[in-house]
Design an enzyme around this catalytic site. Structure first.
Site, PDB file in Angstrom:
ATOM      1  N   GLN A 181     -14.490 -12.417 -35.494  1.00  0.00           N
ATOM      2  CA  GLN A 181     -14.898 -13.158 -34.703  1.00  0.00           C
ATOM      3  C   GLN A 181     -16.640 -12.269 -35.465  1.00  0.00           C
ATOM      4  O   GLN A 181     -17.701 -12.385 -34.455  1.00  0.00           O
ATOM      5  CB  GLN A 181     -14.977 -12.237 -33.268  1.00  0.00           C
ATOM      6  CG  GLN A 181     -13.339 -12.469 -32.865  1.00  0.00           C
ATOM      7  CD  GLN A 181     -12.720 -11.517 -31.736  1.00  0.00           C
ATOM      8  OE1 GLN A 181     -13.433 -10.843 -30.839  1.00  0.00           O
ATOM      9  NE2 GLN A 181     -11.646 -12.257 -30.742  1.00  0.00           N
ATOM     10  N   HIS A 213     -14.625  -7.921 -30.800  1.00  0.00           N
ATOM     11  CA  HIS A 213     -15.057  -7.613 -29.347  1.00  0.00           C
ATOM     12  C   HIS A 213     -16.832  -6.698 -29.863  1.00  0.00           C
ATOM     13  O   HIS A 213     -17.054  -5.741 -29.768  1.00  0.00           O
ATOM     14  CB  HIS A 213     -14.191  -6.461 -28.250  1.00  0.00           C
ATOM     15  CG  HIS A 213     -13.367  -7.818 -28.247  1.00  0.00           C
ATOM     16  ND1 HIS A 213     -11.860  -6.800 -27.079  1.00  0.00           N
ATOM     17  CD2 HIS A 213     -12.854  -8.788 -28.262  1.00  0.00           C
ATOM     18  CE1 HIS A 213     -11.056  -6.921 -27.259  1.00  0.00           C
ATOM     19  NE2 HIS A 213     -11.271  -8.392 -27.949  1.00  0.00           N
ATOM     20  N   GLU A 233     -13.210 -11.891 -16.358  1.00  0.00           N
ATOM     21  CA  GLU A 233     -13.892 -11.775 -14.916  1.00  0.00           C
ATOM     22  C   GLU A 233     -15.114 -12.574 -14.734  1.00  0.00           C
ATOM     23  O   GLU A 233     -15.597 -11.901 -15.885  1.00  0.00           O
ATOM     24  CB  GLU A 233     -13.882  -9.804 -14.955  1.00  0.00           C
ATOM     25  CG  GLU A 233     -12.951  -9.370 -14.917  1.00  0.00           C
ATOM     26  CD  GLU A 233     -13.324  -7.310 -14.355  1.00  0.00           C
ATOM     27  OE1 GLU A 233     -12.382  -7.397 -14.445  1.00  0.00           O
ATOM     28  OE2 GLU A 233     -14.649  -7.371 -14.531  1.00  0.00           O
ATOM     29  N   TYR A 289     -17.873  -1.083 -13.990  1.00  0.00           N
ATOM     30  CA  TYR A 289     -17.064  -1.717 -13.953  1.00  0.00           C
ATOM     31  C   TYR A 289     -15.525  -2.545 -14.236  1.00  0.00           C
ATOM     32  O   TYR A 289     -15.063  -2.952 -14.783  1.00  0.00           O
ATOM     33  CB  TYR A 289     -17.837  -3.618 -14.921  1.00  0.00           C
ATOM     34  CG  TYR A 289     -19.083  -3.824 -13.767  1.00  0.00           C
ATOM     35  CD1 TYR A 289     -18.802  -4.714 -13.207  1.00  0.00           C
ATOM     36  CD2 TYR A 289     -20.497  -2.920 -14.294  1.00  0.00           C
ATOM     37  CE1 TYR A 289     -19.974  -4.346 -11.759  1.00  0.00           C
ATOM     38  CE2 TYR A 289     -21.146  -2.619 -13.434  1.00  0.00           C
ATOM     39  CZ  TYR A 289     -21.318  -4.256 -12.238  1.00  0.00           C
ATOM     40  OH  TYR A 289     -22.397  -3.982 -11.586  1.00  0.00           O
ATOM     41  N   TYR A 340      -1.896  -7.973 -24.857  1.00  0.00           N
ATOM     42  CA  TYR A 340      -1.183  -9.177 -25.582  1.00  0.00           C
ATOM     43  C   TYR A 340       0.429  -9.421 -25.759  1.00  0.00           C
ATOM     44  O   TYR A 340       0.406 -10.400 -25.681  1.00  0.00           O
ATOM     45  CB  TYR A 340      -1.761  -9.357 -26.995  1.00  0.00           C
ATOM     46  CG  TYR A 340      -3.290  -9.736 -26.196  1.00  0.00           C
ATOM     47  CD1 TYR A 340      -4.002 -10.870 -26.268  1.00  0.00           C
ATOM     48  CD2 TYR A 340      -4.461  -8.890 -27.262  1.00  0.00           C
ATOM     49  CE1 TYR A 340      -5.742 -11.316 -26.121  1.00  0.00           C
ATOM     50  CE2 TYR A 340      -5.721  -8.976 -27.031  1.00  0.00           C
ATOM     51  CZ  TYR A 340      -6.170 -10.012 -25.610  1.00  0.00           C
ATOM     52  OH  TYR A 340      -7.474 -10.230 -25.907  1.00  0.00           O
TER      53      TYR A 340
END
Length: 364
Positions: free
Chosen positions: A80, A142, A235, A245, A256
């Protein structure tokens, strides 16, 4: 030569919509290596990032330049990790300033980084790092990476929890799992919400996030963001300065492997999402549609999705989600980003080693 291909004019309707706009889709550019972000230039051209670390220029006539834009900071590229967002400064037409988010470092120690540079029409000049997430993390997942500008000319940079560091999203002593607010030189504004809190990092704007990859600021200055949940629990949030949050204390998803992350979906002092998605659609980009070509979409949020292979149109009633519609599923593509173009068209980036920039226009 500009290459255009008519892909389709199908409708994708869901409950709550009696009708929707017919559309056709054409290819603006193809052969892009996992395109991640798109920015519209004042002359009608576009800048597109490739996760592999390249910034590409599409000329005003629609031609993709063969050579990448020079002067881009070196990114750490793995899984990523790589080059992410390109965002033009609000005064870009005068200043030529733009911002790039990217992962920097090594597999053992890396960060989300933010650089500023000047685009001279063909290359970047004076590209320099202005912000780096602390602390370093291991692994290549991430990073967040989306950028949005507030009315006061400060910018928001979305971040991720580093995947293996999710508990740090509740720790104000680091940047992981947060959204940060920065001045354009990378410094922390003096009125940031955590500045006076002992031990907190001054750049923090909101905390308790997992991996925020969509953010928009509307005409009223409201900030909407979305984030990847684990297995389910993506979300859409209304972001307010200084608020928490909840991740990973509360979540609508599971790990997972199916294991429980938290027994709670809500707790006092932790914000609830405007909506959430189970199963996961893997939201990846977001735009506020403000064009004239699709008047029925005016003011709606358009959310690109990877796992869902769709763009989710979200209709708001004040600060509540009233209805949703799933668009462009007939293409069968993972969508990395969606943009509302200055011409009123909707632009899509497909997430593929041979990715495309697509333009959505009315059928007629």
């Amino acid at each position: 030569m500009k290459r255009r291909t008519l892909i389709g004019a199908a409708l994708a309707l869901s409950t709550g919509f009696a009708s929707a706009a017919d559309y056709r889709i054409e290819t603006v550019a193809d052969g892009l290596a996992n395109p991640w972000s798109l920015a519209f230039l004042p002359d009608g051209g576009m800048l597109v990032t490739e996760r592999a670390g390249r910034l590409r220029l599409i000329d005003a006539d629609g031609a993709l330049r063969a050579e990448p834009v020079a002067g881009v900071p070196e990114a750490f590229v793995n899984s990523q990790a790589g080059l992410m967002e390109v965002a033009l400064a609000p005064d870009f037409a005068e200043s030529g300033e733009l911002f790039l988010s990217y992962s920097c470092g090594t597999l053992e120690a890396n960060h989300t980084c933010l650089a500023a540079a000047t685009f001279n029409g063909t290359a970047l000049e004076n590209a320099h790092e202005i912000f780096r997430v602390q602390p370093a993390k291991r692994g290549s997942a991430h990073y967040g990476g989306r950028i949005a500008f507030l009315p006061d000319n400060t910018l928001l940079l979305t971040l991720g929890d580093g995947f293996d560091y999710r508990e740090q999203a509740q720790n104000t002593g680091n940047h992981l799992g947060s959204i940060v607010r920065l001045n354009r030189d990378g410094s922390a504004p003096a009125d940031n919400p955590f500045v006076a809190q002992q031990g907190a990092l001054p750049e923090l704007y909101s905390i308790g996030h997992r991996n925020v990859q969509g953010i928009v600021v509307d005409g009223e200055g409201r900030v909407f963001s979305h984030e990847h949940g684990p297995r389910g629990g993506d979300e859409l949030n209304l972001i307010q300065a200084g608020h928490n949050y909840g991740w990973p204390k509360i979540t609508y998803g599971v790990d997972y492997n199916g294991a429980q992350i938290s027994p709670y979906t809500e707790l006092p002092g932790l914000e609830q999402p405007l909506t959430y998605w189970v199963p996961s659609i893997a939201p990846s980009g977001m735009a506020l549609y403000q064009g004239d070509l699709f008047p029925e979409w005016q003011g709606n949020l358009l959310i690109s999705a990877l796992a869902g292979k769709e763009v989710r149109r979200v209709v708001l009633d004040g600060e509540k989600v009233s209805t949703q519609e799933s668009l462009f599923t007939e293409l069968g593509q993972r969508f990395r980003d969606v943009r509302s173009g200055p011409d009123g068209a909707v632009y899509l980036l497909t997430d593929s080693p041979a990715g495309k920039v697509l333009r959505v226009l009315p059928a007629n």
